[in-house]
Write an enzyme that holds these catalytic residues in place. Structure first.
Site, short mmCIF file in Angstrom:
data_model
loop_
_atom_site.label_atom_id
_atom_site.label_comp_id
_atom_site.label_asym_id
_atom_site.label_seq_id
_atom_site.Cartn_x
_atom_site.Cartn_y
_atom_site.Cartn_z
N ARG A 102 0.82 -1.21 0.00
CA ARG A 102 0.00 0.00 0.00
C ARG A 102 0.85 1.26 0.00
NH1 ARG A 102 -4.03 1.64 4.93
NH2 ARG A 102 -2.24 2.75 5.74
N CYS A 104 -0.09 5.42 0.83
CA CYS A 104 -1.16 6.28 1.34
C CYS A 104 -0.60 7.69 1.46
CB CYS A 104 -1.67 5.77 2.69
SG CYS A 104 -3.12 6.67 3.28
#
Length: 125
Positions: A102, A104
């Site tokens: 991920r 972010c």
């Protein structure tokens, strides 16, 4: 060879793009913001409500492409405010139980002034 994904169970694209593209065994979704699939209107008053809607939209797109949230290998997450990071993570963890890779980041503004946008890359089932 690639193919476009379209489902009425997720919001229609609000620009010149597809909900997702399938290339080989991979699915690349467009970023999903918390729009209601039925009305196209922003749904949710806070980061928790909006993140739930975004995840449900992604789930619908992936299912239409022949995959699922469990097959996601990478997410890219955009937040309107990093102060929402902890609340976002709580909801995100409910949906992305496989803990995909991920990124972010906080951004200045998201479409329709949404608080969150998420895009994913997933394998087909």
């Amino acid at each position: 060879m690639s193919s476009k994904v379209q489902t009425n169970k997720a919001p229609a694209a609000i620009g010149p793009y597809s909900q997702a593209m399938v290339v080989g065994n991979l699915i690349f979704t467009s970023g999903q913001i918390p729009l209601s699939p039925e009305t196209g209107v922003l749904e949710g008053e806070n980061i928790t409500e909006q993140t739930h809607r975004v995840c449900k939209n992604l789930k619908a797109v992936l299912e239409a492409a022949g995959s699922s949230l469990e097959k996601v290998v990478k997410t890219t997450c955009f937040l309107d405010d990093m102060a929402d990071f902890a609340a976002f993570n709580e909801v995100y963890a409910e949906y992305f139980t496989g803990k995909p890779a991920r990124s972010c980041v906080a951004v200045k503004t998201l479409p329709k002034n949404a608080l969150v946008e998420v895009e994913v890359i997933a394998e087909k089932e």
